[in-house]
Design an enzyme around this catalytic site. Structure first.
Site, short mmCIF file in Angstrom:
data_model
loop_
_atom_site.label_atom_id
_atom_site.label_comp_id
_atom_site.label_asym_id
_atom_site.label_seq_id
_atom_site.Cartn_x
_atom_site.Cartn_y
_atom_site.Cartn_z
N PHE A 22 35.87 34.69 26.22
CA PHE A 22 36.25 35.89 25.47
C PHE A 22 35.35 37.06 25.87
O PHE A 22 34.86 37.82 25.05
CB PHE A 22 36.22 35.61 23.96
CG PHE A 22 37.24 36.44 23.21
CD1 PHE A 22 38.60 36.23 23.39
CD2 PHE A 22 36.83 37.44 22.34
CE1 PHE A 22 39.54 37.01 22.71
CE2 PHE A 22 37.76 38.22 21.65
CZ PHE A 22 39.11 38.00 21.84
N GLU B 179 47.88 34.79 39.08
CA GLU B 179 48.11 36.09 39.73
C GLU B 179 46.85 36.95 39.75
O GLU B 179 46.55 37.61 40.74
CB GLU B 179 49.24 36.83 39.01
CG GLU B 179 49.53 38.21 39.55
CD GLU B 179 49.86 38.19 41.03
OE1 GLU B 179 50.91 37.67 41.40
OE2 GLU B 179 49.06 38.71 41.84
N GLY C 49 29.58 49.18 36.60
CA GLY C 49 30.15 47.92 36.11
C GLY C 49 31.14 47.27 37.07
O GLY C 49 31.90 46.40 36.67
N GLU D 34 29.73 42.02 40.29
CA GLU D 34 29.57 40.78 39.52
C GLU D 34 28.15 40.77 38.94
O GLU D 34 27.26 41.47 39.44
CB GLU D 34 29.73 39.55 40.44
CG GLU D 34 31.04 39.46 41.18
CD GLU D 34 32.19 38.92 40.33
OE1 GLU D 34 31.94 38.07 39.46
OE2 GLU D 34 33.34 39.35 40.54
N LYS E 15 38.73 34.44 47.41
CA LYS E 15 40.11 34.96 47.34
C LYS E 15 40.90 34.59 48.60
O LYS E 15 42.08 34.26 48.53
CB LYS E 15 40.08 36.47 47.12
CG LYS E 15 39.53 36.83 45.74
CD LYS E 15 39.13 38.29 45.62
CE LYS E 15 38.61 38.62 44.22
NZ LYS E 15 37.96 39.92 44.13
N1 HSE Z 1 33.42 41.97 41.57
C1 HSE Z 1 34.82 41.87 41.94
C2 HSE Z 1 35.18 43.09 42.75
C3 HSE Z 1 35.65 41.77 40.67
O1 HSE Z 1 34.32 43.97 42.92
O2 HSE Z 1 36.29 43.20 43.26
C4 HSE Z 1 37.01 41.18 40.86
O3 HSE Z 1 37.01 39.88 41.38
#
Ligand code: HSE
Length: 334
Positions: free
Chosen positions: A10, A146, A203, A206, A221
């Site tokens: 959450f 997705e 922000g 990660e 990915k």
């Molecule tokens: N830290 C990742 C980015 C977030 O900058 O794309 C999404 O996976």
């Protein structure tokens, strides 16, 4: 008939899901004549649970005022999932790319009990895709993800569903917004360290930014795309990865002199799995600046298709999760 949802995780995305479900209740009722209810939501410390359904607004209020979504949670959340009645697990807990973390255990538990799973958690998908996909098929439920690649950019379902009749030859893309932001700021003359600091302050990065700048997030990915779109059986360690930490201001300037930019590109094809900085001519779709994700999908009939969208964000990522939920509702209607 009510569709019962459990939200695992959450944080930003889990809260976005609660908000989107609240906003889309009327649409779901109109289109599917069904109600979707959150029957449980938990994070690493707390759990809210009500078989009759929880009020998303109250969940969000409680989380923002106390940092907890509910009361202290039991330590064995697998048991909780086993003993709780629900139809869909939305698994959006923090990712662990070394082991798959708790998210992997929760996904297994939900699939095993015959619930659908929607996740954006890259660790389990980049490490155990084949096992989880086979389990979902065996249990005749859906495993959808997705939002795991490209956030709001609809790449997985586009390739798997809309392009079902196409042969996909390659996918090349900007799959990490943080790296693209840093490289774009370096184009403007900022040193790497300062650009990274900005990305963290805004922000984008990660919590451990090495996931971004060492190419680990992009490699996860790439592995997910290889498994989902090219039907391969790889993990993220099969991807050849070079991050962006060694890119100097001089290299960026030199590229600029040749009317090029440097971008971190993920590439997937039947025989290539790679994440590496590449020289991209200015004006090419993959020369994009900023935090957007972008992918160029090359297919045998349609040729190149280019898509772009926000790769992260509370509502943006929840939009991808919601598209998976709508697909599940649509499939149940047939
Ligand atoms: N830290 C990742 C980015 C977030 O900058 O794309 C999404 O996976």
């Amino acid at each position: 008939m009510t569709l019962k949802i459990v939200i695992s995780g959450f944080g930003t995305v889990g809260q976005g899901v609660a908000e989107v479900l609240e906003r889309k209740q009327d649409f779901i009722k109109r289109r599917f004549h069904r109600q979707v209810r959150i029957v449980a939501a938990f994070d690493s410390r707390s759990l809210a649970h009500d078989d009759g359904g929880l009020d998303p607004e109250l969940l969000l209020e409680r989380k923002s005022s106390s940092g907890m979504v509910g009361d202290p949670r039991p330590s064995d959340m697998c048991r909780f999932l086993r003993e709780t009645e629900f139809d869909v697990l939305v698994e959006v807990s923090p990712t662990n790319i070394e082991t798959g973390g708790d998210g992997l255990l929760f996904i297994r538990e939900a699939l095993n009990k015959g619930a659908h799973v929607i996740t954006v958690n890259k660790g389990p998908l980049a490490l155990h895709f084949r096992e989880l996909n086979d389990l979902a098929k065996k249990k005749k439920v859906q495993l959808r993800f997705e939002g795991a690649v490209g956030g709001a950019m609809p790449i997985i379902n586009l390739c798997k569903e809309n392009f079902m009749g196409e042969r996909i030859l390659t996918i090349q893309g900007i799959l990490n917004g943080t790296c693209n932001f840093i490289l774009s700021r370096m184009d403007k003359g900022l040193p790497f360290g300062q650009a990274l600091k900005e990305a963290q302050e805004l922000g984008y990065a990660e919590s451990d930014p090495s996931y971004d700048i060492d190419g680990i997030d992009s490699a996860s990915k790439v592995a997910i795309l290889a498994n989902a779109v090219f039907d391969r059986d790889v993990t993220f360690s099969d991807v050849s990865v070079t991050g962006i930490t060694a890119i100097t201001e001089d290299a960026i300037a030199l590229a600029g002199d040749q009317n090029m930019v440097i971008r971190l590109i993920g590439e997937v094809s039947p025989d290539k799995l790679e994440v590496a900085p590449r020289l991209i001519p200015k004006g090419h779709p993959l020369s994009l600046s900023g935090t957007l994700n972008m992918a160029q999908i090359n297919t045998d009939l349609a040729g190149p298709i280019t898509i772009s969208g926000r790769g992260a964000g509370r509502i943006e990522t929840a939009s991808a999760i919601f598209s998976d939920l709508v697909a599940i509702l649509e499939a149940e209607r047939q």
